[in-house]
Design an enzyme around this catalytic site. Structure first.
Site, PDB file in Angstrom:
ATOM      1  N   ARG A 163       0.835  -1.220   0.000  1.00  0.00           N
ATOM      2  CA  ARG A 163       0.000   0.000   0.000  1.00  0.00           C
ATOM      3  C   ARG A 163       0.867   1.267   0.000  1.00  0.00           C
ATOM      4  O   ARG A 163       0.530   2.274   0.633  1.00  0.00           O
ATOM      5  CB  ARG A 163      -0.939   0.035   1.221  1.00  0.00           C
ATOM      6  CG  ARG A 163      -1.952  -1.084   1.294  1.00  0.00           C
ATOM      7  CD  ARG A 163      -2.926  -1.041   0.122  1.00  0.00           C
ATOM      8  NE  ARG A 163      -4.064  -1.895   0.340  1.00  0.00           N
ATOM      9  CZ  ARG A 163      -4.103  -3.201   0.027  1.00  0.00           C
ATOM     10  NH1 ARG A 163      -3.064  -3.790  -0.537  1.00  0.00           N
ATOM     11  NH2 ARG A 163      -5.195  -3.902   0.251  1.00  0.00           N
ATOM     12  N   SER A 235     -10.768  -1.093   2.923  1.00  0.00           N
ATOM     13  CA  SER A 235      -9.990  -1.169   4.169  1.00  0.00           C
ATOM     14  C   SER A 235      -9.673   0.247   4.645  1.00  0.00           C
ATOM     15  O   SER A 235      -9.076   1.021   3.905  1.00  0.00           O
ATOM     16  CB  SER A 235      -8.663  -1.881   3.927  1.00  0.00           C
ATOM     17  OG  SER A 235      -8.886  -3.179   3.475  1.00  0.00           O
ATOM     18  N   GLU A 331      -5.197   3.581   6.027  1.00  0.00           N
ATOM     19  CA  GLU A 331      -4.919   3.461   4.599  1.00  0.00           C
ATOM     20  C   GLU A 331      -5.614   4.606   3.862  1.00  0.00           C
ATOM     21  O   GLU A 331      -5.139   5.088   2.835  1.00  0.00           O
ATOM     22  CB  GLU A 331      -5.428   2.109   4.080  1.00  0.00           C
ATOM     23  CG  GLU A 331      -5.047   1.911   2.634  1.00  0.00           C
ATOM     24  CD  GLU A 331      -5.650   0.693   1.969  1.00  0.00           C
ATOM     25  OE1 GLU A 331      -6.071  -0.254   2.654  1.00  0.00           O
ATOM     26  OE2 GLU A 331      -5.717   0.706   0.736  1.00  0.00           O
TER      27      GLU A 331
HETATM   28  N1  EPU Z   1     -10.565 -11.209  10.082  1.00  0.00           N
HETATM   29  C1  EPU Z   1     -11.321 -11.292  11.221  1.00  0.00           C
HETATM   30  N2  EPU Z   1     -12.343 -10.413  11.389  1.00  0.00           N
HETATM   31  C2  EPU Z   1     -12.626  -9.461  10.469  1.00  0.00           C
HETATM   32  C3  EPU Z   1     -11.836  -9.375   9.301  1.00  0.00           C
HETATM   33  C4  EPU Z   1     -10.799 -10.260   9.125  1.00  0.00           C
HETATM   34  O1  EPU Z   1     -11.100 -12.141  12.075  1.00  0.00           O
HETATM   35  O2  EPU Z   1     -13.580  -8.709  10.690  1.00  0.00           O
HETATM   36  C5  EPU Z   1      -9.483 -12.189   9.851  1.00  0.00           C
HETATM   37  C6  EPU Z   1      -9.843 -13.186   8.752  1.00  0.00           C
HETATM   38  O3  EPU Z   1     -10.589 -14.252   9.254  1.00  0.00           O
HETATM   39  C7  EPU Z   1      -8.486 -13.623   8.243  1.00  0.00           C
HETATM   40  C8  EPU Z   1      -7.646 -12.356   8.403  1.00  0.00           C
HETATM   41  O4  EPU Z   1      -8.331 -11.531   9.345  1.00  0.00           O
HETATM   42  O5  EPU Z   1      -7.940 -14.602   9.085  1.00  0.00           O
HETATM   43  C9  EPU Z   1      -7.418 -11.614   7.088  1.00  0.00           C
HETATM   44  O6  EPU Z   1      -8.675 -11.203   6.546  1.00  0.00           O
HETATM   45  P1  EPU Z   1      -8.914 -10.991   4.963  1.00  0.00           P
HETATM   46  O7  EPU Z   1      -8.465 -12.172   4.207  1.00  0.00           O
HETATM   47  O8  EPU Z   1     -10.323 -10.539   4.799  1.00  0.00           O
HETATM   48  O9  EPU Z   1      -7.903  -9.867   4.547  1.00  0.00           O
HETATM   49  P2  EPU Z   1      -7.450  -8.518   5.223  1.00  0.00           P
HETATM   50  O10 EPU Z   1      -6.022  -8.662   5.602  1.00  0.00           O
HETATM   51  O11 EPU Z   1      -8.394  -8.122   6.297  1.00  0.00           O
HETATM   52  C10 EPU Z   1      -6.525  -7.446   3.003  1.00  0.00           C
HETATM   53  C11 EPU Z   1      -6.649  -6.167   2.232  1.00  0.00           C
HETATM   54  C12 EPU Z   1      -7.937  -6.136   1.445  1.00  0.00           C
HETATM   55  C13 EPU Z   1      -7.920  -7.306   0.475  1.00  0.00           C
HETATM   56  C14 EPU Z   1      -7.771  -8.613   1.285  1.00  0.00           C
HETATM   57  C15 EPU Z   1      -7.588  -9.805   0.390  1.00  0.00           C
HETATM   58  C16 EPU Z   1      -5.411  -4.522   3.527  1.00  0.00           C
HETATM   59  C17 EPU Z   1      -5.477  -3.286   4.355  1.00  0.00           C
HETATM   60  N3  EPU Z   1      -6.591  -5.020   3.130  1.00  0.00           N
HETATM   61  O12 EPU Z   1      -7.569  -7.481   3.991  1.00  0.00           O
HETATM   62  O13 EPU Z   1      -7.925  -4.928   0.661  1.00  0.00           O
HETATM   63  O14 EPU Z   1      -9.115  -7.356  -0.299  1.00  0.00           O
HETATM   64  O15 EPU Z   1      -6.586  -8.546   2.118  1.00  0.00           O
HETATM   65  O16 EPU Z   1      -6.325  -9.762  -0.179  1.00  0.00           O
HETATM   66  O17 EPU Z   1      -4.319  -5.007   3.240  1.00  0.00           O
HETATM   67  C18 EPU Z   1      -8.655  -2.670   0.529  1.00  0.00           C
HETATM   68  O18 EPU Z   1      -7.452  -2.354   0.525  1.00  0.00           O
HETATM   69  O19 EPU Z   1      -9.565  -1.815   0.480  1.00  0.00           O
HETATM   70  C19 EPU Z   1      -9.017  -4.076   0.654  1.00  0.00           C
HETATM   71  C20 EPU Z   1     -10.267  -4.471   0.755  1.00  0.00           C
END
Ligand code: EPU
Length: 336
Positions: A163, A235, A331
């Site tokens: 990012r 995010s 972000e």
């Molecule tokens: N999780 C929770 N509770 C929540 C959300 C997530 O426990 O409310 C846990 C999930 O179960 C999982 C972990 O957190 O174990 C990661 O969650 P997820 O795969 O949804 O990905 P993220 O790290 O929360 C990032 C990006 C997203 C992108 C996804 C998929 C960032 C800031 N965000 O989210 O990007 O779609 O990975 O690659 O890096 C964006 O930038 O707007 C965005 C949506």
């Protein structure tokens, strides 16, 4: 063509759905137009917006907002294996992804359905499901606002990281992106290791470009709000990175905490998990909350002002700091 407006509503230009006004708004459809405009002595306060999917307006913007409506797309080079595709910064991101998938060019499919426009893909280095836009970017063309000079940045000039790009650091606020050139592959090289993506693709009959796109769209639709229905900026926070010793200590205390070791030895944590553990899925504040399926996404529950959203986000940051001693960074770009 240049279109200019005064006291212009930014409501259609921010996915949070915040009512804010720009003193001046300038939209252009060619490099020559924006060069002429800037070359005629522009020296005011400025902001460049794309789809507005990463912005939070806390006040009216007392300056000029620039928006690119350059949307042409051209194959500028082709080899047996690669396609170099030069795309106008104002093209809708997901339309670009759909186009490349239809053409059978591999690279952008994991980035399906990310809101926003092509210019922002380079500034924010948007990423999802194990792929970042910077992985595919060859060059970024810009106009430098101060002197209307046309500039070109190579991938390494752009300094892409999670990012992050030079346009969020040393060159922040200094450029208007006009074109981004992506290097795409003719042969497929799918990246399916993130989460349940591989299983979803199998469910649809196996790995093809169209199936990967369909699977990513389905996963996103289940987890993330549609900005046309619920105001949000995706995010709101970045996933925090902590030292290995700190991650180990946290894991002892919270064995269920998701942790992702990085090549450098540090460990990336999941901001969504941390925020959920602080109870925010159950506790919206006034007209702001986190999304029920993804706590990393702050949502406008209706009629929120930019200050309401910012106050809520700061309360989230404070709670994560207090419970886990972890700093969350935004972000979203807060404009005030
Ligand atoms: N999780 C929770 N509770 C929540 C959300 C997530 O426990 O409310 C846990 C999930 O179960 C999982 C972990 O957190 O174990 C990661 O969650 P997820 O795969 O949804 O990905 P993220 O790290 O929360 C990032 C990006 C997203 C992108 C996804 C998929 C960032 C800031 N965000 O989210 O990007 O779609 O990975 O690659 O890096 C964006 O930038 O707007 C965005 C949506």
């Amino acid at each position: 063509m240049i279109k200019q407006f005064d006291t212009y509503s930014l409501l259609p230009h921010n996915t949070f759905g915040i009512e804010a006004k720009a003193a001046h708004f300038v939209e252009f459809t060619s490099v020559a137009d924006i060069c002429n405009f800037l070359g005629n002595g522009f020296n005011g306060k400025s902001l460049v917006v794309g789809g507005g999917s990463n912005l939070l307006f806390v006040n009216d913007f007392n300056g000029t907002v620039f928006h690119s409506a350059i949307t042409d797309i051209e194959v500028v080079a082709e080899t047996d294996s690669d396609i170099l595709l030069r795309v106008g910064s104002g093209m809708n991101w997901d339309e670009l992804v759909a186009y490349t998938v239809e053409k059978g060019w591999c690279g952008l499919e994991n980035l399906s359905l990310i809101p926003g426009e092509v210019g922002a893909s380079a500034v924010q280095n948007v990423g999802a499901y194990g792929v970042e836009a910077g992985d595919l970017i060859e060059t970024v063309e810009t106009i430098r606002i101060a002197d209307a000079v046309v500039c070109s940045f190579t991938k390494s000039d752009c300094d892409f990281a999670y990012r992050h790009s030079i346009f969020k650091a040393a060159e922040k606020g200094r450029h208007i992106v006009t074109y981004v050139t992506y290097r795409l592959k003719k042969a497929v090289d799918f990246k399916l290791s993130y989460g349940n993506l591989k299983d979803k693709v199998e469910e649809f009959g196996g790995a093809t470009l169209a199936n990967v796109r369909r699977a990513v769209c389905e996963i996103r639709e289940a987890k993330l709000p549609n900005p046309e229905q619920i105001g949000s900026a995706g995010s709101f926070f970045m996933n925090p990175v902590v030292a290995a010793h700190k991650a180990a200590k946290l894991k002892d205390e919270y064995p269920a905490m998701p942790q992702y070791p990085l090549a450098c030895g540090d460990v990336k944590l999941s901001a969504g998990w941390l925020i959920e553990q602080c109870g925010w899925k159950q506790t919206p504040h006034k007209n702001v909350g986190v999304y029920k399926h993804q706590a990393l996404v702050v949502v406008n529950l209706g009629g929120a002002t930019g200050s309401d959203v910012l106050d809520f986000a700061l309360a989230v940051v404070a709670s994560v700091k207090e419970k886990f001693d972890v700093n969350l960074n935004m972000e979203v770009n807060v404009i005030d």
